[in-house]
Enzyme design. Structure first.
Site, PDB file in Angstrom:
ATOM      1  N   HIS A   1      10.700 -56.166 -33.395  1.00 20.43           N
ATOM      2  CA  HIS A   1      10.858 -56.210 -32.147  1.00 20.43           C
ATOM      3  C   HIS A   1      11.676 -54.932 -31.812  1.00 20.43           C
ATOM      4  O   HIS A   1      12.245 -54.322 -32.442  1.00 20.43           O
ATOM      5  CB  HIS A   1      11.780 -57.331 -31.668  1.00 20.43           C
ATOM      6  CG  HIS A   1      13.152 -57.555 -32.418  1.00 20.43           C
ATOM      7  ND1 HIS A   1      13.495 -57.791 -33.626  1.00 20.43           N
ATOM      8  CD2 HIS A   1      14.273 -56.969 -32.063  1.00 20.43           C
ATOM      9  CE1 HIS A   1      14.537 -57.726 -33.946  1.00 20.43           C
ATOM     10  NE2 HIS A   1      15.381 -57.485 -33.075  1.00 20.43           N
TER      11      HIS A   1
ATOM     12  N   HIS B   1      14.338 -53.718 -28.529  1.00 14.38           N
ATOM     13  CA  HIS B   1      15.368 -54.345 -27.538  1.00 14.38           C
ATOM     14  C   HIS B   1      15.037 -53.322 -26.216  1.00 14.38           C
ATOM     15  O   HIS B   1      14.824 -52.001 -26.433  1.00 14.38           O
ATOM     16  CB  HIS B   1      16.607 -54.169 -27.923  1.00 14.38           C
ATOM     17  CG  HIS B   1      17.057 -54.989 -29.191  1.00 14.38           C
ATOM     18  ND1 HIS B   1      17.599 -56.244 -29.099  1.00 14.38           N
ATOM     19  CD2 HIS B   1      16.925 -54.831 -30.668  1.00 14.38           C
ATOM     20  CE1 HIS B   1      17.783 -56.664 -30.026  1.00 14.38           C
ATOM     21  NE2 HIS B   1      17.304 -56.006 -31.106  1.00 14.38           N
TER      22      HIS B   1
ATOM     23  N   TYR C   1      13.654 -57.659 -40.278  1.00 18.10           N
ATOM     24  CA  TYR C   1      14.949 -57.627 -41.018  1.00 18.10           C
ATOM     25  C   TYR C   1      15.470 -58.900 -41.152  1.00 18.10           C
ATOM     26  O   TYR C   1      15.423 -59.940 -40.250  1.00 18.10           O
ATOM     27  CB  TYR C   1      16.063 -56.639 -40.600  1.00 18.10           C
ATOM     28  CG  TYR C   1      16.459 -56.951 -38.761  1.00 18.10           C
ATOM     29  CD1 TYR C   1      17.265 -57.898 -38.603  1.00 18.10           C
ATOM     30  CD2 TYR C   1      15.864 -56.162 -37.743  1.00 18.10           C
ATOM     31  CE1 TYR C   1      17.747 -57.967 -37.154  1.00 18.10           C
ATOM     32  CE2 TYR C   1      16.095 -56.427 -36.611  1.00 18.10           C
ATOM     33  CZ  TYR C   1      17.231 -57.512 -36.324  1.00 18.10           C
ATOM     34  OH  TYR C   1      17.594 -57.506 -35.190  1.00 18.10           O
TER      35      TYR C   1
ATOM     36  N   TYR D   1      18.907 -50.775 -38.547  1.00 18.31           N
ATOM     37  CA  TYR D   1      19.347 -50.045 -37.359  1.00 18.31           C
ATOM     38  C   TYR D   1      20.519 -48.917 -37.835  1.00 18.31           C
ATOM     39  O   TYR D   1      21.283 -49.120 -38.977  1.00 18.31           O
ATOM     40  CB  TYR D   1      20.335 -51.098 -36.547  1.00 18.31           C
ATOM     41  CG  TYR D   1      19.613 -51.923 -35.821  1.00 18.31           C
ATOM     42  CD1 TYR D   1      18.925 -51.571 -34.641  1.00 18.31           C
ATOM     43  CD2 TYR D   1      19.268 -53.322 -36.135  1.00 18.31           C
ATOM     44  CE1 TYR D   1      18.173 -52.470 -33.854  1.00 18.31           C
ATOM     45  CE2 TYR D   1      18.630 -54.249 -35.402  1.00 18.31           C
ATOM     46  CZ  TYR D   1      17.980 -53.904 -34.276  1.00 18.31           C
ATOM     47  OH  TYR D   1      17.302 -54.539 -33.735  1.00 18.31           O
TER      48      TYR D   1
ATOM     49  N   ARG E   1      13.982 -61.785 -38.630  1.00 20.99           N
ATOM     50  CA  ARG E   1      13.722 -61.552 -37.336  1.00 20.99           C
ATOM     51  C   ARG E   1      12.215 -60.818 -37.053  1.00 20.99           C
ATOM     52  O   ARG E   1      12.131 -59.984 -37.916  1.00 20.99           O
ATOM     53  CB  ARG E   1      14.538 -60.379 -36.435  1.00 20.99           C
ATOM     54  CG  ARG E   1      15.963 -60.867 -36.075  1.00 20.99           C
ATOM     55  CD  ARG E   1      16.049 -62.034 -35.274  1.00 20.99           C
ATOM     56  NE  ARG E   1      15.227 -62.251 -34.402  1.00 20.99           N
ATOM     57  CZ  ARG E   1      15.112 -61.605 -33.099  1.00 20.99           C
ATOM     58  NH1 ARG E   1      15.990 -60.608 -32.676  1.00 20.99           N
ATOM     59  NH2 ARG E   1      14.192 -62.054 -32.061  1.00 20.99           N
TER      60      ARG E   1
HETATM   61 FE   FE2 Z   1      17.363 -56.486 -33.312  1.00 25.82          FE
END
Ligand code: FE2
Length: 234
Positions: free
Chosen positions: A157, A159, A144, A105, A154
């Site tokens: 995806h 958000h 990640y 991110y 995870r």
């Molecule tokens: Fe996330």
């Protein structure tokens, strides 16, 4: 004052359990006491209205926010936003944020040892059109690691945050990709007991929106309330 019609409450099992011990964060934040039923009042059945002036039309293409092309696989994510009766919701704000193709991110709290992409923030927003449709061009996010348990990863995806017509229809959730091998092991995805409801979080590969020699299309329909409500995933 006459009583106001409230929104239908979620059907049992179609939203994430507050307490899902294998999702470690849920242990501390789950309510310890029985919930108190609060009727919907004017505060819940109304909400902020976003006009065209609230959005930047360039925010729908996350591949065009830098000086060059971001790395990774370009994809198109689109769908409709529906109300509790499956009617399209126009002029609804849809915001997205995601990791880059390496699973990182653009945020100081993300210390994953994967490269940042100077041409990708992972943030976008849009207003739905007259038919309740939204469309983003973006990069397929990478998986990640996280610290929930040993060797936890995870699934890929994106958000989503939506307002809809009222505070009671506010939805924050996550969109997944079909066939992701990490889904059966993801404690967040599996917080929702009802399999049909849970699977509403998985986008569908879509030839209609796939552009030849350019990008694959994924369709993600979002329902803000009612029988087919999309589960909340924060
Ligand atoms: Fe996330």
């Amino acid at each position: 004052m006459a009583s106001l019609p409230g929104y239908r409450r979620p059907y049992p099992g179609t939203q994430p359990s507050h307490l899902h011990p294998i999702y470690r964060s849920s242990v501390k934040r789950a309510p310890a006491q029985p919930l108190v039923f609060l009727p919907h009042t004017l505060s819940e059945i109304t909400g902020p209205v976003f006009g065209a002036e609230s959005v930047d039309v360039k925010a729908t293409d996350l591949t065009k926010q830098g000086h060059g092309d971001p790395l990774g696989e370009r994809i198109i994510v689109s769908g409709r936003v529906l109300d509790e009766n499956s009617r399209p919701l126009s002029r609804t704000l849809v915001e997205i944020w995601q990791a880059n193709s390496a699973g990182r991110y653009f945020h100081r709290n993300d210390q994953h040892n994967a490269p940042l992409d100077p041409n990708f923030t992972g943030c976008g927003h849009a207003l739905t059109d007259d038919e309740g449709r939204y469309r983003f061009v973006t990069i397929r996010p990478g998986e990640y690691p996280w610290k929930n348990h040993y060797n936890a990863w995870r699934p890929a995806h994106i958000h989503f945050s939506l307002f809809g017509p009222a505070f009671a229809t506010r939805l924050v959730t996550q969109m997944y990709f079909p066939g992701d091998p990490l889904l059966p092991f993801d404690p967040i995805f599996n917080c929702t007991a009802d399999e049909k409801a849970r699977n509403r979080l998985i986008s569908v590969f879509d030839w209609e929106t796939t552009i030849p020699v350019h990008a694959l299309g994924y369709k993600f329909e979002i329902s803000l309330a009612g029988r087919d409500a999309t589960p909340m995933e924060i």
